[in-house]
Motif scaffolding. Structure first.
Motif, PDB file in Angstrom:
ATOM      1  N   LYS A  28       0.871  -1.220   0.001  1.00  0.00           N
ATOM      2  CA  LYS A  28       0.104   0.016   0.033  1.00  0.00           C
ATOM      3  C   LYS A  28       0.747   1.428   0.019  1.00  0.00           C
ATOM      4  N   GLY A  29       2.033   1.257  -0.936  1.00  0.00           N
ATOM      5  CA  GLY A  29       2.742   2.525  -0.848  1.00  0.00           C
ATOM      6  C   GLY A  29       3.734   2.463   0.165  1.00  0.00           C
ATOM      7  N   PHE A  30       3.800   1.678   1.208  1.00  0.00           N
ATOM      8  CA  PHE A  30       4.711   1.557   2.286  1.00  0.00           C
ATOM      9  C   PHE A  30       5.856   0.619   2.056  1.00  0.00           C
ATOM     10  N   SER A  31       7.171   0.571   2.607  1.00  0.00           N
ATOM     11  CA  SER A  31       8.108  -0.425   2.244  1.00  0.00           C
ATOM     12  C   SER A  31       8.178  -1.050   3.835  1.00  0.00           C
ATOM     13  N   ILE A  32       8.089  -2.427   3.728  1.00  0.00           N
ATOM     14  CA  ILE A  32       8.469  -2.945   5.103  1.00  0.00           C
ATOM     15  C   ILE A  32       9.597  -4.010   4.959  1.00  0.00           C
ATOM     16  N   VAL A  33      10.773  -3.625   5.759  1.00  0.00           N
ATOM     17  CA  VAL A  33      11.840  -4.433   5.736  1.00  0.00           C
ATOM     18  C   VAL A  33      11.975  -5.236   7.159  1.00  0.00           C
ATOM     19  N   THR A  50       8.841   2.228   6.005  1.00  0.00           N
ATOM     20  CA  THR A  50       9.103   3.595   5.350  1.00  0.00           C
ATOM     21  C   THR A  50       8.093   3.906   4.302  1.00  0.00           C
ATOM     22  N   LYS A  51       8.107   5.259   4.077  1.00  0.00           N
ATOM     23  CA  LYS A  51       7.246   5.574   2.702  1.00  0.00           C
ATOM     24  C   LYS A  51       8.042   6.948   2.202  1.00  0.00           C
ATOM     25  N   GLY A  52       8.020   7.066   1.163  1.00  0.00           N
ATOM     26  CA  GLY A  52       8.634   8.155   0.562  1.00  0.00           C
ATOM     27  C   GLY A  52       9.927   7.866  -0.062  1.00  0.00           C
ATOM     28  N   GLN A  53      10.623   9.000  -0.528  1.00  0.00           N
ATOM     29  CA  GLN A  53      11.951   8.939  -1.097  1.00  0.00           C
ATOM     30  C   GLN A  53      12.810  10.285  -0.905  1.00  0.00           C
ATOM     31  N   ASP A  54      14.031  10.023  -0.708  1.00  0.00           N
ATOM     32  CA  ASP A  54      14.862  11.406  -0.514  1.00  0.00           C
ATOM     33  C   ASP A  54      14.461  12.154   0.717  1.00  0.00           C
ATOM     34  N   ASP A  55      14.065  13.436   0.436  1.00  0.00           N
ATOM     35  CA  ASP A  55      13.722  14.463   1.062  1.00  0.00           C
ATOM     36  C   ASP A  55      12.479  14.211   1.908  1.00  0.00           C
ATOM     37  N   THR A  56      11.557  13.290   1.195  1.00  0.00           N
ATOM     38  CA  THR A  56      10.033  13.182   1.672  1.00  0.00           C
ATOM     39  C   THR A  56      10.383  11.647   2.527  1.00  0.00           C
ATOM     40  N   ASP A  87      -2.630  -0.717   8.012  1.00  0.00           N
ATOM     41  CA  ASP A  87      -3.861  -0.762   7.600  1.00  0.00           C
ATOM     42  C   ASP A  87      -4.619  -0.078   8.583  1.00  0.00           C
ATOM     43  N   GLN A  88      -4.380  -0.084   9.977  1.00  0.00           N
ATOM     44  CA  GLN A  88      -5.102   0.726  11.168  1.00  0.00           C
ATOM     45  C   GLN A  88      -4.499   2.211  11.405  1.00  0.00           C
ATOM     46  N   LEU A  89      -3.290   2.493  10.939  1.00  0.00           N
ATOM     47  CA  LEU A  89      -2.746   3.542  11.249  1.00  0.00           C
ATOM     48  C   LEU A  89      -2.399   4.489   9.890  1.00  0.00           C
ATOM     49  N   GLY A  90      -2.338   3.744   8.922  1.00  0.00           N
ATOM     50  CA  GLY A  90      -1.871   4.569   7.649  1.00  0.00           C
ATOM     51  C   GLY A  90      -0.676   5.530   7.847  1.00  0.00           C
ATOM     52  N   GLU A  91      -0.811   6.805   7.542  1.00  0.00           N
ATOM     53  CA  GLU A  91       0.261   7.667   7.451  1.00  0.00           C
ATOM     54  C   GLU A  91       0.414   8.179   9.008  1.00  0.00           C
ATOM     55  N   ALA A  92      -0.534   8.000   9.901  1.00  0.00           N
ATOM     56  CA  ALA A  92      -0.290   8.403  11.271  1.00  0.00           C
ATOM     57  C   ALA A  92       0.763   7.708  11.911  1.00  0.00           C
TER      58      ALA A  92
END
Length: 95
Positions: A28-33, A50-56, A87-92
């Protein structure tokens, strides 16, 4: 291992050893390691989300109290719990 000694190990760092990181899984746009932590002959559920790249780029270190006997099973459980958290928190998750 009792609950209190398990919590003590989480914060003291004396009995835990990080395992080499696994490959990233996109969800869902997130990366899980997944990064199980060896702890007293078992593995603690842990990952970096993680989510985003470089500065974001936003990062959340995910560590749970669960101890699992096998490394591969720990990776599976880690992914399941990380996806549920997303799924529960999303961006939060990054706040």
């Amino acid at each position: 291992m009792g609950i209190l000694s398990g919590l003590k190990g989480l914060f003291s760092g004396s009995e835990t050893t990080p395992e080499p990181a696994e490959e990233a899984v996109e969800y869902k746009g997130f990366s899980i390691v997944p990064a199980p932590i060896k702890d007293a002959g078992q593995f603690r559920v842990a990952a970096t989300i993680t989510k985003g790249q470089d500065d974001t780029l936003q990062t959340h270190n995910f560590i749970r109290s669960d101890l699992i006997g096998s490394h591969s099973q720990c990776v599976e459980i880690t992914l399941r719990k990380a996806k549920l958290t997303i799924d529960q928190l999303g961006e939060a998750i990054f706040q």
